[in-house]
Motif scaffolding. Structure first.
Motif, short mmCIF file in Angstrom:
data_model
loop_
_atom_site.label_atom_id
_atom_site.label_comp_id
_atom_site.label_asym_id
_atom_site.label_seq_id
_atom_site.Cartn_x
_atom_site.Cartn_y
_atom_site.Cartn_z
N GLY A 189 -0.05 3.52 11.43
CA GLY A 189 0.96 5.24 11.00
C GLY A 189 1.36 5.42 9.60
N VAL A 190 2.40 5.37 9.02
CA VAL A 190 2.10 5.71 7.65
C VAL A 190 3.87 4.33 6.79
CG1 VAL A 190 3.42 7.20 5.55
CG2 VAL A 190 2.92 7.85 7.81
N ASN A 191 2.94 3.58 6.45
CA ASN A 191 3.90 2.92 5.44
C ASN A 191 3.77 1.82 5.89
OD1 ASN A 191 3.79 4.45 2.99
ND2 ASN A 191 5.04 5.35 3.62
N ARG A 192 3.26 1.20 6.67
CA ARG A 192 3.77 0.14 7.79
C ARG A 192 2.98 -1.10 7.46
NH1 ARG A 192 4.29 1.33 14.07
NH2 ARG A 192 5.08 -0.77 13.68
N ILE A 193 1.46 -1.59 6.54
CA ILE A 193 1.46 -2.57 5.40
C ILE A 193 2.07 -3.38 5.07
CG2 ILE A 193 -0.72 -3.51 4.31
CD1 ILE A 193 -2.74 -0.63 5.44
N THR A 194 2.43 -4.17 5.97
CA THR A 194 3.75 -5.20 5.17
C THR A 194 2.74 -6.72 3.72
OG1 THR A 194 3.85 -6.57 6.57
CG2 THR A 194 5.25 -5.12 6.69
N VAL A 195 1.32 -6.55 3.81
CA VAL A 195 0.40 -7.56 3.40
C VAL A 195 0.01 -7.28 2.12
CG1 VAL A 195 0.76 -9.20 5.31
CG2 VAL A 195 -1.25 -7.12 4.81
N SER A 196 -1.08 -7.94 1.55
CA SER A 196 -1.56 -7.63 0.05
C SER A 196 -3.51 -7.61 0.95
CB SER A 196 -1.66 -8.61 -1.41
OG SER A 196 -1.95 -9.60 -0.78
N ARG A 197 -3.91 -6.96 -0.24
CA ARG A 197 -5.49 -7.07 0.52
C ARG A 197 -6.14 -7.52 -0.70
NH1 ARG A 197 -7.19 -4.23 -3.21
NH2 ARG A 197 -6.49 -1.98 -4.32
N LEU A 198 -7.86 -8.08 -0.53
CA LEU A 198 -8.77 -8.32 -1.09
C LEU A 198 -8.79 -7.02 -2.32
CD1 LEU A 198 -10.62 -9.63 1.19
CD2 LEU A 198 -9.45 -10.85 -0.25
N PRO A 199 -9.69 -7.57 -3.60
CA PRO A 199 -9.77 -6.60 -4.21
C PRO A 199 -10.95 -5.78 -3.41
CG PRO A 199 -10.35 -8.52 -5.30
CD PRO A 199 -9.74 -8.54 -3.85
N LEU A 200 -10.73 -4.26 -4.03
CA LEU A 200 -11.21 -2.98 -2.73
C LEU A 200 -12.18 -2.12 -4.02
CD1 LEU A 200 -12.24 -1.21 0.24
CD2 LEU A 200 -10.39 -0.86 -0.52
N VAL A 201 -13.69 -2.54 -3.57
CA VAL A 201 -14.28 -0.74 -4.07
C VAL A 201 -14.20 -0.31 -3.61
CG1 VAL A 201 -16.25 -0.40 -6.08
CG2 VAL A 201 -14.55 -2.34 -6.05
N GLN A 202 -15.45 1.38 -3.48
CA GLN A 202 -15.71 2.32 -2.29
C GLN A 202 -16.62 3.66 -3.09
OE1 GLN A 202 -15.32 1.87 0.06
NE2 GLN A 202 -12.94 2.32 0.94
N MET A 203 -17.76 3.36 -2.58
CA MET A 203 -18.91 3.75 -3.59
C MET A 203 -19.48 4.91 -1.81
SD MET A 203 -21.62 2.04 -5.25
CE MET A 203 -22.67 3.63 -6.45
N ILE A 235 -5.71 2.35 -1.20
CA ILE A 235 -6.25 2.41 -2.37
C ILE A 235 -6.92 1.56 -3.32
CG2 ILE A 235 -5.81 3.89 -4.44
CD1 ILE A 235 -3.26 5.35 -3.24
N ALA A 236 -8.45 2.57 -3.64
CA ALA A 236 -9.16 1.38 -3.63
C ALA A 236 -8.57 1.38 -5.15
CB ALA A 236 -10.82 1.54 -3.81
N ASP A 237 -9.24 -0.39 -5.84
CA ASP A 237 -9.59 -0.53 -7.18
C ASP A 237 -10.48 -0.24 -8.31
OD1 ASP A 237 -7.18 -3.23 -6.93
OD2 ASP A 237 -9.22 -3.57 -5.65
N LEU A 238 -11.07 1.07 -7.39
CA LEU A 238 -12.50 1.68 -8.43
C LEU A 238 -13.84 1.83 -7.49
CD1 LEU A 238 -14.21 1.18 -10.37
CD2 LEU A 238 -15.79 -0.58 -9.47
N ALA A 239 -13.63 3.52 -7.53
CA ALA A 239 -14.36 3.80 -7.21
C ALA A 239 -16.00 4.40 -7.64
CB ALA A 239 -13.77 5.59 -5.83
#
Length: 386
Positions: free
Chosen positions: A125-139, A171-175
């Motif tokens: 669904g939309v905006n249902r994540i309630t926790v933080s995450r690890l750093p994220l990179v996408q390539m 949303i990633a930290d770095l793309a």
């Protein structure tokens, strides 16, 4: 002007050959981390395409765990198994390296790995994540999905239902955009992912909800880059200029629709992929002209504005420019030689009703369409595409 919010990745690196110095790029941005999880698919891993990146990661002290069992339209069990694997390895940062499916799984791993308070089933669904995450990179290794800059992850639930997780935490930290990774991509994949990116831009520009000037600007530039380079990229797999333009265009389109969301083309494409396992980009291409024709009465002025970008020679009324736009897109799809009808990808006519019913479940997308879509409308669009 209406109020709006625009979010995207804080850092975007565009560099031909960046994968060859991936270790130092990540070390510069994440100097204290060492345990990296690379999420990819088996074909890319076995092909050797990732070898220079993996070698540079090792050279700069990264302890890398490669998870390479991602498949198209990833089912829940793939996400959950990958989460367990990454958790056991104690990873500190996640890198999605591949097509949209690999990047979508990477997003969820970044959220799921460091905690067990919230499970995947509660995130749909939309905006249902309630926790933080690890750093994220996408390539990305294809120019299409835009997943490297979106807050969306798509998972196949059960046998055929596609569900979305939509939240700013994704949303990633770095793309990192390295067009060298897209050189030699087969024609069919180049065409399907390129059309997918064009759909993102078209639907972002005409979205009934959250349309905004920044997304409009990005969508227009994306369509300029994509429409002028798609056939060149298909004709010559190693055309560096065309590949760079396609990759940047796909990212711009991703940034556009991440903030001005997609609509009925995607809603009707999801059952095609979910039930018949047709690749996502091709699923979009199969219904695109028919959805545009359906929407024309409500969106002719906006389609005419896009025609000025894609078919600048088109003249006359908004309606005539809209028809020129649709005809040009149909000709472009035909020129790539990808399938253009549902029957060509193995869909039988008696399956259209089920797809129309399933499409109605995509309320998150349908509310963005410039014209309301009923189940009867969806069936008529599928019938026209058959």
């Amino acid at each position: 002007m209406n109020s709006f919010r625009f979010q995207t990745v804080p850092t975007l690196v565009v560099e031909f050959g960046a994968a060859r110095r991936l270790g130092v790029l990540l070390r510069e941005q994440f100097p204290t981390l060492t345990r990296l999880c690379v999420v990819t698919d088996g074909f890319l891993h076995r092909s050797g395409l990732l070898d220079p990146a993996l070698a540079d990661l090792a050279a700069y002290g990264w302890n890398t765990t490669v998870i390479d069992d991602v498949i198209a339209d990833p089912p829940e069990h793939i996400v959950l198994e990958a989460t367990s694997h990454a958790r056991e390895a104690g990873v500190e940062i996640v890198l999605g390296l591949g097509g949209g499916s690999s990047m979508d799984v990477a997003k969820l791993l970044a959220v799921l790995v460091p905690q067990q308070e919230q499970v995947l089933a509660d995130m749909y669904g939309v905006n249902r994540i309630t926790v933080s995450r690890l750093p994220l990179v996408q390539m990305p290794t294809t120019a299409g999905t835009g997943s490297e800059v979106t807050a969306v992850s798509i998972v196949t639930v059960g046998e055929a239902k596609k569900m979305g997780v939509v939240a700013p935490q994704l949303i990633a930290d770095l793309a990192i955009l390295d067009a060298e990774l897209t050189l030699g991509l087969p024609v069919a994949a180049t065409a399907a992912t390129g059309i997918d990116a064009m759909v993102h831009a078209i639907e972002a520009y005409t979205s009934a909800r959250l349309k905004n000037p920044v997304s409009d600007m990005l969508a227009v530039k994306a369509l300029e880059l994509l429409s002028r380079n798609l056939l060149s990229a298909c004709e010559s797999g190693n055309n560096r200029e065309a590949r760079e333009a396609m990759l940047l265009g796909a990212t711009f389109a991703g940034q556009a629709f991440a903030n001005s969301p997609v609509a009925a083309v995607h809603a009707l494409a999801y059952p095609i992929g979910g039930i018949y396992h047709v690749p996502h980009g091709l699923s979009n291409a199969l219904v695109l002209p028919h959805v545009l024709k359906f929407n024309a009465q409500a969106a002719a002025q906006l389609y005419a504005e896009l025609a000025d970008v894609i078919v600048p020679a088109a003249t006359g009324s908004a309606e005539s420019k809209t028809q020129a736009l649709i005809a040009h897109l149909e000709q472009m799809i035909a020129a790539t030689r990808i399938p253009s009808t549902l029957r060509e990808v193995g869909i039988e006519q008696d399956g259209l009703k089920r797809m129309a019913s399933d499409a109605m479940l995509q309320t998150r997308l349908l509310i963005n369409n410039p014209r309301p879509v009923s189940e009867a409308d969806a069936l008529a669009i599928y019938t026209a595409a058959f």
